[in-house]
Enzyme design. Structure first.
Site, short mmCIF file in Angstrom:
data_model
loop_
_atom_site.label_atom_id
_atom_site.label_comp_id
_atom_site.label_asym_id
_atom_site.label_seq_id
_atom_site.Cartn_x
_atom_site.Cartn_y
_atom_site.Cartn_z
N ASP A 19 -20.87 -32.80 -34.71
CA ASP A 19 -19.88 -32.20 -33.79
C ASP A 19 -18.41 -33.25 -33.86
O ASP A 19 -18.49 -34.29 -33.50
CB ASP A 19 -20.11 -31.64 -32.57
CG ASP A 19 -19.34 -30.74 -31.87
OD1 ASP A 19 -18.20 -30.41 -32.48
OD2 ASP A 19 -19.50 -30.26 -30.70
N PHE A 64 -14.82 -30.26 -28.09
CA PHE A 64 -15.26 -29.76 -26.59
C PHE A 64 -15.22 -31.15 -25.76
O PHE A 64 -14.90 -30.82 -24.64
CB PHE A 64 -16.53 -29.36 -27.04
CG PHE A 64 -17.12 -28.77 -25.67
CD1 PHE A 64 -16.77 -27.42 -25.12
CD2 PHE A 64 -17.92 -29.70 -24.84
CE1 PHE A 64 -17.38 -27.22 -23.78
CE2 PHE A 64 -18.61 -29.28 -23.81
CZ PHE A 64 -18.07 -27.95 -23.30
N ASP A 90 -27.94 -24.83 -32.26
CA ASP A 90 -28.20 -26.23 -31.70
C ASP A 90 -28.18 -25.85 -29.96
O ASP A 90 -27.08 -25.03 -29.50
CB ASP A 90 -27.17 -27.13 -32.04
CG ASP A 90 -25.80 -27.08 -31.14
OD1 ASP A 90 -25.77 -27.79 -30.40
OD2 ASP A 90 -25.10 -26.45 -31.64
N CYS A 107 -50.59 -23.19 -28.70
CA CYS A 107 -49.57 -24.27 -29.27
C CYS A 107 -50.40 -25.48 -29.59
O CYS A 107 -51.45 -25.85 -29.00
CB CYS A 107 -48.82 -24.84 -28.05
SG CYS A 107 -47.33 -26.12 -28.50
N HIS A 122 -43.39 -30.79 -26.47
CA HIS A 122 -43.76 -29.73 -26.47
C HIS A 122 -42.83 -28.63 -26.40
O HIS A 122 -42.75 -27.78 -27.41
CB HIS A 122 -44.51 -29.46 -24.81
CG HIS A 122 -44.70 -27.87 -24.78
ND1 HIS A 122 -45.79 -27.25 -25.36
CD2 HIS A 122 -44.14 -27.06 -24.14
CE1 HIS A 122 -45.98 -26.04 -24.98
NE2 HIS A 122 -44.77 -25.60 -24.32
#
Length: 370
Positions: free
Chosen positions: A89, A93, A264, A302, A333
């Site tokens: 980026d 911002f 993102d 998972c 996780h």
């Protein structure tokens, strides 16, 4: 970078990026490594979550550690030991959100940087040089970001300045003659007519991809979705579409539904450090006392490292003790959850079952949120 759409289910698209023989499937979610690191985990652990491309911030890296240090290693990839693609980026911002002092002119922005308080001048030329030195695979143009719900005149002025900077960014980017890609950023706030002008002018400049900027800054979700409905069909079909900074699981579903290819967000990593863990049926807040004696894993569907080896009880203990290991296991996780979600989305598009997949997603979601 080459991009090709291979499958489509209504507006949802599944395609591939080819970065010098490294293939990245889309839709894709990019973990955020602002300072050249995804907080609390190593690059090897990032790969093991299924992540193949990450985002870093040129603005922050410019100040810390600085380009001199990174160039000693060759590029950002070597510096952080990451072999995959990196999107950077430009920092537009951050200039407007972090600076205590900010003065804009046609050439760029004079601001008081957040590290040492010194006045700094950042321009499209400087931004392109920074990102070239970093070796970014995908470079974002320098743009002007404004707050949500600004009036039409202020939004129009910012959009027009961003277009001027987009032209400058294209010129300076091309002067480096590298094989990396440059993305334009569509601005115009909540005003569809301004978004239309922004996109059409960006198309004339011709970018390798088009990002939707200025969203997830406080607007109601319904407004964001309406803008996506309006603008995505106008973006050239052979170019990737990137929704910047948006990334709750339901936002990924709704973005893909409207034709978005790239996302993102800090949500999976930030929430992990705060003990909010994504599972098939919702969100587990691991610091809740009810998990103190819970011997089950976070999510029995998972296959991540955390779920294979650790109980909710242990993760609750780590959170209560503020142990660094807790942040690491939680982050592994959550990123694995996100990448599994994206993989399932891609498979559903390939099989023309995206609508059924999204229905099942919402049926399962919110069965637990505690």
């Amino acid at each position: 970078m080459n991009f090709e759409v291979l499958y489509q289910d209504n507006n949802a698209r599944c395609g591939v990026f080819n970065f010098n023989q490294e293939i990245i499937e889309t839709p894709v979610f990019m973990p955020v490594g602002t300072y050249g690191a995804v907080k609390s985990i190593s690059t090897e652990e990032i790969k093991n979550t299924g992540s193949r491309i990450i985002l870093s911030n040129a603005f922050h890296l410019y100040f810390r550690p600085g380009l001199e240090i990174i160039k000693l290693h060759g590029n950002l990839h070597n510096f952080m030991n990451w072999s995959g693609p990196i999107l950077t980026d430009s920092g537009g911002f951050q200039v407007f959100s972090l600076s205590r002092f900010c003065k804009i002119n046609e050439e760029g922005v004079i601001f008081q940087n957040h590290i040492d308080g010194k006045k700094t001048f950042l321009t499209p030329k400087i931004s392109m040089k920074i990102q070239s030195d970093l070796g970014s695979n995908i470079v974002m143009i320098f743009d002007q970001c404004i707050e949500y719900n600004q009036n039409w005149e202020k939004t129009k002025n910012a959009m027009e300045r961003s277009l001027y900077w987009a032209k400058k960014s294209r010129i300076y980017f091309d002067s480096y003659k590298n094989k990396n890609s440059l993305f334009g950023i569509i601005h115009g706030g909540i005003y569809p007519s301004l978004r239309d002008i922004s996109l059409q002018e960006l198309i004339k400049i011709d970018f390798d991809g088009y990002a939707l900027g200025g969203l997830a800054v406080g607007e109601p979700k319904i407004e964001m979705y309406k803008l996506l409905d309006h603008i995505c069909p106008q973006i050239p079909k052979n170019k990737p579409r990137y929704l910047m900074g948006v990334g709750k699981p339901e936002d990924l579903i709704e973005g893909v539904r409207r034709g978005v290819d790239m996302f993102d967000c800090v949500i999976p990593t930030r929430n992990a450090r705060n003990g909010h863990l994504f599972v098939t049926n919702g969100v587990i807040k691991i610091r809740n006392k009810k998990y103190k004696k819970d011997l089950s894993c976070l999510d029995n569907t998972c296959a991540c490292y955390t779920c294979r080896y650790y109980s909710r009880s242990y993760l609750h203990h780590l959170d209560a003790c503020n142990e660094i290991l807790g942040a690491r296991l939680n982050t592994i996780h959550n990123l694995h959850y996100y990448q599994t979600l994206m993989s399932n989305i891609r498979n559903s598009i390939k099989n023309n079952t995206f609508e059924q997949f999204s229905l099942n997603f919402y049926k399962q979601k919110n069965k637990i949120d505690f």
